[in-house]
Design a protein around this motif. Sequence first.
Motif, mmCIF file in Angstrom:
data_model
loop_
_atom_site.group_PDB
_atom_site.id
_atom_site.type_symbol
_atom_site.label_atom_id
_atom_site.label_comp_id
_atom_site.label_asym_id
_atom_site.label_seq_id
_atom_site.Cartn_x
_atom_site.Cartn_y
_atom_site.Cartn_z
ATOM 1 N N GLY A 55 28.972 69.892 -9.939
ATOM 2 C CA GLY A 55 30.074 69.526 -9.059
ATOM 3 C C GLY A 55 29.919 68.133 -8.488
ATOM 4 N N ALA A 56 28.678 67.715 -8.251
ATOM 5 C CA ALA A 56 28.381 66.365 -7.761
ATOM 6 C C ALA A 56 26.885 66.135 -7.903
ATOM 7 C CB ALA A 56 28.804 66.202 -6.300
ATOM 8 N N ALA A 57 26.506 64.871 -7.816
ATOM 9 C CA ALA A 57 25.092 64.504 -7.886
ATOM 10 C C ALA A 57 24.631 63.953 -6.543
ATOM 11 C CB ALA A 57 24.867 63.467 -8.991
ATOM 12 N N HIS A 58 23.323 63.961 -6.334
ATOM 13 C CA HIS A 58 22.737 63.382 -5.128
ATOM 14 C C HIS A 58 21.757 62.287 -5.529
ATOM 15 C CE1 HIS A 58 19.620 62.951 -1.997
ATOM 16 N NE2 HIS A 58 20.644 63.059 -1.182
ATOM 17 N N GLY A 77 37.432 57.341 -12.050
ATOM 18 C CA GLY A 77 36.047 57.128 -12.445
ATOM 19 C C GLY A 77 35.096 57.869 -11.511
ATOM 20 N N THR A 78 33.847 57.456 -11.506
ATOM 21 C CA THR A 78 32.839 58.092 -10.661
ATOM 22 C C THR A 78 32.932 57.549 -9.237
ATOM 23 O OG1 THR A 78 31.349 58.365 -12.541
ATOM 24 C CG2 THR A 78 30.369 58.502 -10.345
ATOM 25 N N LEU A 79 33.120 58.453 -8.274
ATOM 26 C CA LEU A 79 33.283 58.067 -6.874
ATOM 27 C C LEU A 79 32.012 58.411 -6.095
ATOM 28 C CD1 LEU A 79 34.891 57.059 -4.473
ATOM 29 C CD2 LEU A 79 36.011 59.309 -4.351
ATOM 30 N N ILE A 80 31.397 57.376 -5.540
ATOM 31 C CA ILE A 80 30.155 57.511 -4.777
ATOM 32 C C ILE A 80 30.462 57.311 -3.298
ATOM 33 C CG2 ILE A 80 27.811 56.615 -4.483
ATOM 34 C CD1 ILE A 80 28.029 55.436 -7.319
ATOM 35 N N VAL A 81 29.850 58.126 -2.455
ATOM 36 C CA VAL A 81 30.038 57.997 -1.006
ATOM 37 C C VAL A 81 28.676 57.998 -0.330
ATOM 38 C CG1 VAL A 81 31.082 58.989 1.073
ATOM 39 C CG2 VAL A 81 32.278 59.169 -1.124
ATOM 40 N N VAL A 120 32.304 65.984 -0.892
ATOM 41 C CA VAL A 120 32.380 66.420 -2.292
ATOM 42 C C VAL A 120 33.688 67.171 -2.526
ATOM 43 C CG1 VAL A 120 31.371 67.960 -4.006
ATOM 44 C CG2 VAL A 120 29.901 66.429 -2.693
ATOM 45 N N ARG A 121 34.041 68.043 -1.609
ATOM 46 C CA ARG A 121 35.302 68.773 -1.744
ATOM 47 C C ARG A 121 36.505 67.843 -1.675
ATOM 48 N NH1 ARG A 121 33.821 74.237 1.807
ATOM 49 N NH2 ARG A 121 32.866 75.357 0.050
ATOM 50 N N ALA A 122 36.340 66.701 -1.014
ATOM 51 C CA ALA A 122 37.422 65.714 -0.936
ATOM 52 C C ALA A 122 37.517 64.869 -2.201
ATOM 53 C CB ALA A 122 37.208 64.813 0.278
ATOM 54 N N GLY A 123 36.470 64.935 -3.053
ATOM 55 C CA GLY A 123 36.543 64.217 -4.312
ATOM 56 C C GLY A 123 35.349 63.365 -4.677
ATOM 57 N N ALA A 124 34.335 63.294 -3.819
ATOM 58 C CA ALA A 124 33.145 62.499 -4.147
ATOM 59 C C ALA A 124 32.387 63.128 -5.308
ATOM 60 C CB ALA A 124 32.234 62.381 -2.924
ATOM 61 N N ASP A 125 31.927 62.276 -6.219
ATOM 62 C CA ASP A 125 31.115 62.733 -7.349
ATOM 63 C C ASP A 125 29.625 62.585 -7.064
ATOM 64 O OD1 ASP A 125 33.271 63.233 -9.300
ATOM 65 O OD2 ASP A 125 33.569 61.063 -9.189
ATOM 66 N N VAL A 126 29.287 61.622 -6.221
ATOM 67 C CA VAL A 126 27.887 61.342 -5.893
ATOM 68 C C VAL A 126 27.764 61.121 -4.396
ATOM 69 C CG1 VAL A 126 25.929 59.800 -6.275
ATOM 70 C CG2 VAL A 126 27.545 60.226 -8.145
ATOM 71 N N ILE A 127 26.755 61.751 -3.807
ATOM 72 C CA ILE A 127 26.429 61.548 -2.395
ATOM 73 C C ILE A 127 25.097 60.810 -2.320
ATOM 74 C CG2 ILE A 127 25.780 62.672 -0.223
ATOM 75 C CD1 ILE A 127 28.749 62.926 -0.824
ATOM 76 N N VAL A 128 25.063 59.754 -1.504
ATOM 77 C CA VAL A 128 23.846 58.965 -1.325
ATOM 78 C C VAL A 128 23.325 59.144 0.087
ATOM 79 C CG1 VAL A 128 22.839 56.646 -1.297
ATOM 80 C CG2 VAL A 128 24.587 57.236 -2.998
#
Length: 250
Positions: A15-18, A196-200, A214-222
């Motif tokens: 669902g997303a990456a960290h 594309g890939t969205l990072i937040v 992530v539920r809002a659309g982030a693909d990667v959390i930093v």
Amino acid sequence: MKVEKYLSRIISRDGAAHLTLIDPAKQSPKVAGEIASDAERAGSSGIMVGGSTRAGGELLDRTVVAVKGCSDLPVILFPASEAGISKHADAIFFMSMLNSRDPYFISGAQMLGAHLVRKYKLEALPMAYIVVEPGGEAGRVGKAELIPRDKSELAAAYALAAKYLGMKLVYLEAGSGAGMPVPVEMVKAVRKIFDGTLIVGGGIRTPKAALERVRAGADVIVTGTIVEKSADRVARIRGIVRAIRASAGA
């Protein structure tokens, strides 16, 4: 495996990456290696190295080598300037701060560093870097015209420009250690317009904050600051990773 393909696989599966951000200027290479090892045990998907104007040269090289010696996770450079390039890394966020007032951060540093990226055969990941209020050190150093927190449409406009410029990633940055992360509504607005890939990153300290984005659309959390300051970074990272994976029912 290429880092871009690796991250895409993680995002599809979980669902997303960290990603764990390590600034070489904030600890010794030895401690950086320990952080990377803990991040891997906690389920982080990769290590970003950089983020500081002082994170270059020998210190950067030693930090990347230490990180790779303690972890099998891919190492992605997160440079503040052309000095933030190391031949020991796997990839680099080849990024343009689209809302900077200084051409150096839009295309100047990129021109100066491009030959090194080619020489070192680093995998270049073309990325638009968009700094949102409060912005922190990234906004100050990068001379950003900060995106107001209530102007989601402005962030979306920059993201659309990034799409048309051919950039594969957009990074919404609230600033390291920010008191507030990027607003959920802003993440949603950018997700609607950028495929594309969205990072937040910036100011994400809790599993709840990570899951909401992530539920809002982030693909990667930093996350970075919580790793530096936490007495139990494994537990802190693991909590965020589990929340991210919950978004996909993983």
